[in-house]
Design a protein around this motif. Structure first.
Motif, PDB file in Angstrom:
ATOM      1  N   PRO A  10       0.576  -1.325  -0.029  1.00  0.00           N
ATOM      2  CA  PRO A  10       0.066   0.124  -0.178  1.00  0.00           C
ATOM      3  C   PRO A  10       1.457   1.228   0.227  1.00  0.00           C
ATOM      4  CG  PRO A  10      -0.505  -0.825   2.376  1.00  0.00           C
ATOM      5  CD  PRO A  10       1.465  -1.501   1.221  1.00  0.00           C
ATOM      6  N   ILE A  11      -0.278   2.334  -0.666  1.00  0.00           N
ATOM      7  CA  ILE A  11       1.143   3.373  -0.374  1.00  0.00           C
ATOM      8  C   ILE A  11       1.194   4.184   0.978  1.00  0.00           C
ATOM      9  CG2 ILE A  11       1.815   3.672  -2.544  1.00  0.00           C
ATOM     10  CD1 ILE A  11      -0.871   5.880  -2.356  1.00  0.00           C
ATOM     11  N   TYR A  12       1.535   4.362   1.988  1.00  0.00           N
ATOM     12  CA  TYR A  12       1.653   5.006   3.515  1.00  0.00           C
ATOM     13  C   TYR A  12       1.101   6.733   3.517  1.00  0.00           C
ATOM     14  CZ  TYR A  12       3.460   0.644   3.750  1.00  0.00           C
ATOM     15  OH  TYR A  12       4.519  -1.036   3.033  1.00  0.00           O
ATOM     16  N   TYR A  13       0.301   6.562   4.359  1.00  0.00           N
ATOM     17  CA  TYR A  13      -0.598   7.942   4.369  1.00  0.00           C
ATOM     18  C   TYR A  13       0.741   8.705   4.854  1.00  0.00           C
ATOM     19  CZ  TYR A  13      -5.343   6.904   3.517  1.00  0.00           C
ATOM     20  OH  TYR A  13      -6.017   6.879   3.669  1.00  0.00           O
ATOM     21  N   HIS A  19       6.234   3.060  10.761  1.00  0.00           N
ATOM     22  CA  HIS A  19       6.193   2.154  12.375  1.00  0.00           C
ATOM     23  C   HIS A  19       6.393   0.730  12.027  1.00  0.00           C
ATOM     24  CE1 HIS A  19       2.177   0.934  11.581  1.00  0.00           C
ATOM     25  NE2 HIS A  19       1.553   2.421  11.596  1.00  0.00           N
ATOM     26  N   HIS A  22       3.868  -0.806   9.113  1.00  0.00           N
ATOM     27  CA  HIS A  22       4.307  -0.184   8.223  1.00  0.00           C
ATOM     28  C   HIS A  22       5.464  -1.095   7.457  1.00  0.00           C
ATOM     29  CE1 HIS A  22       3.332   3.957   8.988  1.00  0.00           C
ATOM     30  NE2 HIS A  22       1.793   3.757   8.276  1.00  0.00           N
ATOM     31  N   ASP A  50       1.317   7.957   0.305  1.00  0.00           N
ATOM     32  CA  ASP A  50      -0.503   8.326  -0.469  1.00  0.00           C
ATOM     33  C   ASP A  50      -0.432   9.807   0.714  1.00  0.00           C
ATOM     34  OD1 ASP A  50      -2.848   8.833  -0.630  1.00  0.00           O
ATOM     35  OD2 ASP A  50      -3.637   6.620   0.298  1.00  0.00           O
ATOM     36  N   TRP A 224      -9.105   7.917  -1.608  1.00  0.00           N
ATOM     37  CA  TRP A 224      -8.947   6.657  -2.097  1.00  0.00           C
ATOM     38  C   TRP A 224      -9.075   6.386  -3.122  1.00  0.00           C
ATOM     39  CZ3 TRP A 224      -7.015   1.993  -0.133  1.00  0.00           C
ATOM     40  CH2 TRP A 224      -6.789   2.544   1.767  1.00  0.00           C
ATOM     41  N   TYR A 231      -1.452   2.321  -8.345  1.00  0.00           N
ATOM     42  CA  TYR A 231      -0.447   0.967  -8.827  1.00  0.00           C
ATOM     43  C   TYR A 231      -0.750   0.845 -10.585  1.00  0.00           C
ATOM     44  CZ  TYR A 231      -1.677  -0.461  -4.030  1.00  0.00           C
ATOM     45  OH  TYR A 231      -2.121  -0.931  -3.172  1.00  0.00           O
ATOM     46  N   GLY A 257      -2.417  -4.427   4.186  1.00  0.00           N
ATOM     47  CA  GLY A 257      -3.292  -4.565   5.961  1.00  0.00           C
ATOM     48  C   GLY A 257      -4.631  -5.039   5.745  1.00  0.00           C
ATOM     49  N   ASP A 259      -7.142  -3.867   6.577  1.00  0.00           N
ATOM     50  CA  ASP A 259      -8.296  -3.340   7.731  1.00  0.00           C
ATOM     51  C   ASP A 259      -8.068  -2.191   5.105  1.00  0.00           C
ATOM     52  OD1 ASP A 259      -5.142  -2.429   7.696  1.00  0.00           O
ATOM     53  OD2 ASP A 259      -5.540  -0.473   7.821  1.00  0.00           O
ATOM     54  N   HIS A 286      -3.119  -8.979   5.164  1.00  0.00           N
ATOM     55  CA  HIS A 286      -2.604  -9.421   6.006  1.00  0.00           C
ATOM     56  C   HIS A 286      -2.702  -9.193   7.193  1.00  0.00           C
ATOM     57  CE1 HIS A 286       0.229  -5.778   7.377  1.00  0.00           C
ATOM     58  NE2 HIS A 286       0.357  -5.706   5.807  1.00  0.00           N
ATOM     59  N   TRP A 288      -2.654  -7.946  11.749  1.00  0.00           N
ATOM     60  CA  TRP A 288      -2.289  -6.716  12.433  1.00  0.00           C
ATOM     61  C   TRP A 288      -1.389  -7.169  13.654  1.00  0.00           C
ATOM     62  CZ3 TRP A 288      -3.820  -1.167  12.824  1.00  0.00           C
ATOM     63  CH2 TRP A 288      -4.394  -1.005  11.917  1.00  0.00           C
ATOM     64  N   TRP A 289      -0.167  -6.317  14.008  1.00  0.00           N
ATOM     65  CA  TRP A 289       0.178  -6.732  15.064  1.00  0.00           C
ATOM     66  C   TRP A 289      -0.059  -5.707  16.258  1.00  0.00           C
ATOM     67  CZ3 TRP A 289       4.830  -9.486  15.824  1.00  0.00           C
ATOM     68  CH2 TRP A 289       5.287 -10.414  14.526  1.00  0.00           C
TER      69      TRP A 289
HETATM   70  N1  MSP Z   1      -2.846   5.223   2.109  1.00  0.00           N
HETATM   71  C1  MSP Z   1      -3.552   3.899   2.843  1.00  0.00           C
HETATM   72  C2  MSP Z   1      -3.607   3.407   1.601  1.00  0.00           C
HETATM   73  C3  MSP Z   1      -3.363   3.128   0.070  1.00  0.00           C
HETATM   74  S1  MSP Z   1      -3.708   2.396  -0.994  1.00  0.00           S
HETATM   75  C4  MSP Z   1      -3.374   2.640  -1.913  1.00  0.00           C
HETATM   76  C5  MSP Z   1      -3.217   3.108   4.039  1.00  0.00           C
HETATM   77  N2  MSP Z   1      -2.213   3.931   4.669  1.00  0.00           N
HETATM   78  S2  MSP Z   1      -1.309   3.616   6.008  1.00  0.00           S
HETATM   79  O1  MSP Z   1      -0.870   3.937   6.006  1.00  0.00           O
HETATM   80  O2  MSP Z   1      -2.566   4.259   7.331  1.00  0.00           O
HETATM   81  O3  MSP Z   1      -1.389   2.112   6.424  1.00  0.00           O
HETATM   82  C6  MSP Z   1      -0.715   0.958   5.153  1.00  0.00           C
HETATM   83  C7  MSP Z   1      -0.986  -0.120   6.120  1.00  0.00           C
HETATM   84  O4  MSP Z   1       0.103   0.089   7.154  1.00  0.00           O
HETATM   85  C8  MSP Z   1      -1.550  -0.762   5.637  1.00  0.00           C
HETATM   86  O5  MSP Z   1      -1.941  -2.071   4.600  1.00  0.00           O
HETATM   87  C9  MSP Z   1      -2.200  -1.509   7.406  1.00  0.00           C
HETATM   88  O6  MSP Z   1      -2.600  -2.587   7.320  1.00  0.00           O
HETATM   89  C10 MSP Z   1      -0.387  -1.568   7.520  1.00  0.00           C
HETATM   90  N3  MSP Z   1      -0.737  -1.606   8.925  1.00  0.00           N
HETATM   91  C11 MSP Z   1      -0.723  -0.062  10.248  1.00  0.00           C
HETATM   92  N4  MSP Z   1      -0.337  -0.838  11.179  1.00  0.00           N
HETATM   93  C12 MSP Z   1       0.290  -1.627  11.896  1.00  0.00           C
HETATM   94  C13 MSP Z   1      -0.072  -2.906  12.471  1.00  0.00           C
HETATM   95  N5  MSP Z   1      -0.312  -1.981  13.961  1.00  0.00           N
HETATM   96  N6  MSP Z   1       0.002  -4.370  11.811  1.00  0.00           N
HETATM   97  C14 MSP Z   1       0.287  -4.549  10.589  1.00  0.00           C
HETATM   98  N7  MSP Z   1       0.040  -3.533   9.938  1.00  0.00           N
HETATM   99  C15 MSP Z   1      -0.128  -2.462   9.655  1.00  0.00           C
HETATM  100  O7  MSP Z   1      -3.838   2.467   4.200  1.00  0.00           O
END
Ligand code: MSP
Length: 508
Positions: A10-13, A19, A22, A50, A224, A231, A257, A259, A286, A288-289
């Motif tokens: 996923p692309i991270y916010y 953490h 991610h 993101d 979203w 992708y 993830g 969620d 997958h 979550w931790w």
């Molecule tokens: N920006 C969106 C994704 C857009 S994809 C087109 C997003 N970003 S996020 O930064 O909130 O999360 C990214 C990923 O980190 C997700 O797959 C999420 O499940 C994962 N995780 C965030 N906290 C987590 C845990 N505590 N454990 C495992 N993975 C977790 O959602």
């Protein structure tokens, strides 16, 4: 197995700093990417940040910064995380880049041209934290099911005619049983779609930090809606004649993830179908931790940064732990105790000791050269059969993203090799039967070579050091070399050094 493989995180916010969660998604993708590359596939690995949406706009404001400058800064910390967790060659895409804006805009146009976008009025509960709308019926005690605060929003918005795709989506899931993994997630998604889909609001007018809607720049795209199109940005869309698109689309796997399964398994395939673009092969959600038994959060003080983790335990042990400790797809707990058990048990005692014992004996008894095997006895054949079967078994498990089972299989072989050392007792053969001693040590060195080559995807650094100690040249470290380049008798080996140190508690 096809020749090319395309996988995405996923692309991270950018409103949060990197953490453990991610790092987990990224490391799992990286292990897969490395496995596929060592197995001879051409792999495209896309990750990124993101950067649009209200949440980011708010965070920038709170930091007293212009949103773009804020995004530049946080995006860099995610790039730095990639370097820190040791990820292999990849493409990093930011949603504020022109190539992404072009891609998202074209995808919008195609869906619109198909008649699936219309302007309508919309009132809904919205959680800024989740960047997600909720139905009245979904709220629990006036809050989102995630516990986030919600606010009532009423706007004139563009809508994506998602409801029209309900039947096609169900047909698609039936025709593609592997589209969603693991199975529990598939059931969840199918019952959500079966219960009825509403059209999705895909534009906003209440803030400005986003990609303008084509021909109506009062509106920006719902974050979203454009984020998912990253992708396609990763393969150069809309340039569908380009080599990247031709070689790598449809994408093989979106790793996400649990969620964010709904976005990837309902909205995204419907958007692609509406745009006439082939749908991704597979989405895997997958778990979550938690950390020491609790949800990770800054306020609880158990927020773990990848840097803190790696500084404390070392990179490879962390990568190993993440992929070994819990079945991929399930939730699990990160605890210091469990981490130390893995480091001192699996790594130091089991694999580390095996390598150290065998390499030291070769140094001592065989003048530091790979010994020449003599007559092969049944226990030698049995050990070699275990080593040679590993690649096929791992391919199967990694194909199913069962990283934990792949590692379990490798560690069964480590156990077999340790038992073989004890039973064959090469130290007792040193004087009495040097030829047998050499055979036994050769079999062991070969087994360690197989193990080291096959653990590279998970622990690239440590595996590399083991292979250095076996004097395996760089060109003989891929999976083809398992059968093609057995150790050559007489090869001089460097002095062995421990690769997996024990973790010693501070203050002991
Ligand atoms: N920006 C969106 C994704 C857009 S994809 C087109 C997003 N970003 S996020 O930064 O909130 O999360 C990214 C990923 O980190 C997700 O797959 C999420 O499940 C994962 N995780 C965030 N906290 C987590 C845990 N505590 N454990 C495992 N993975 C977790 O959602």
């Amino acid at each position: 197995m096809g020749e090319n493989f395309y996988v995405t995180t996923p692309i991270y916010y950018v409103n949060d700093s990197p953490h453990l969660g991610h790092a987990y998604t990224t490391v799992a993708c990286d292990a897969l990417v490395r496995f596929r590359r060592l197995d001879g596939q051409k792999v495209l690995f896309v990750t990124g940040t993101d950067e649009h949406g209200q949440k980011v706009e708010n965070s920038a404001r709170a930091a007293g910064m212009d949103p773009q400058a804020f995004c530049d800064r946080v995006s860099r910390t995610f790039r730095a995380m990639n370097a820190l967790v040791g990820i292999d060659e990849h493409r990093f895409v930011r949603t504020t880049e022109d190539r992404h804006i072009r891609c998202a805009t074209e995808l919008w146009r195609r869906i619109d041209a198909h008649g699936d976008i219309y302007l309508g009025k919309y009132g809904y509960w919205y959680s800024v934290r989740d960047e997600a709308p909720y139905d009245e019926s979904e709220l629990i005690d006036g809050k989102a099911p995630t516990g986030a605060e919600v606010e009532w929003v009423e706007e004139e918005n563009y809508f994506f005619r998602l409801s029209a795709w309900q039947d096609r989506l169900m047909e698609f899931y039936d025709a593609n049983p592997d589209f969603i993994g693991p199975a529990a997630r598939r059931n969840e998604v199918m019952s959500f779609v079966k219960s009825g889909l509403r059209d999705l609001s895909i534009s906003r007018t209440s803030f400005t930090w986003g990609i303008p809607v084509p021909n109506d720049s009062k509106h920006i795209m719902y974050v979203w809606f454009e984020a998912l199109s990253v992708y396609l940005t990763g393969v150069g869309f809309p340039d569908t004649d380009g080599a990247d698109y031709r070689d790598f689309w449809p994408c093989d796997l979106h790793m996400v993830g649990k969620d964010i399964i709904r976005f990837h398994c309902v909205y995204w395939p419907a958007m692609l179908l509406a745009a006439g673009v082939p749908v991704t092969e597979r989405v895997f959600g997958h778990g979550w931790w938690t950390v020491e038994g609790r949800k990770m959060s800054k306020s609880l003080g158990n927020f773990i940064t990848p840097k803190a983790l790696i500084d404390k335990y070392g990179l490879d042990p962390v990568r190993y732990f993440m992929l070994r400790e819990l079945p991929f797809g399930s939730d699990g707990d990160f605890s210091h105790r469990a981490m130390v058990n893995r480091i001192n048990g699996d790594l130091a005692n089991d694999l580390g000791n095996l390598a150290q014992r065998v390499l030291s004996m070769i140094q001592r008894y065989c003048e530091g050269r790979v010994p020449a095997p003599g007559t092969i006895a049944p226990p030698d054949d049995a050990l070699m059969a275990v080593a040679h079967a590993l690649h096929g078994k791992l391919r199967q498990e990694i194909g199913e993203l069962a990283f934990h089972r792949a590692l379990e299989i490798l560690w069964q072989a480590v156990g077999d090799a340790n038992r073989y050392v004890d039973e064959q007792a090469p130290w007792a053969l040193n004087k009495s039967d040097p030829s047998r001693r050499d055979t036994v040590l050769y079999m062991l060195a070969e087994t360690i070579r197989h193990l080291a080559i096959l653990i590279q995807p998970v622990m690239p650094g440590s595996a590399g050091r083991l292979l250095d100690q076996l004097a395996v040249p760089a060109h003989a470290r891929d999976f083809k070399a398992l059968a093609a380049h057995p150790l050559a008798a007489g090869t001089p080996l460097p002095k062995p050094e421990g690769v997996f140190p024990r973790y010693v508690e501070e203050g002991t």
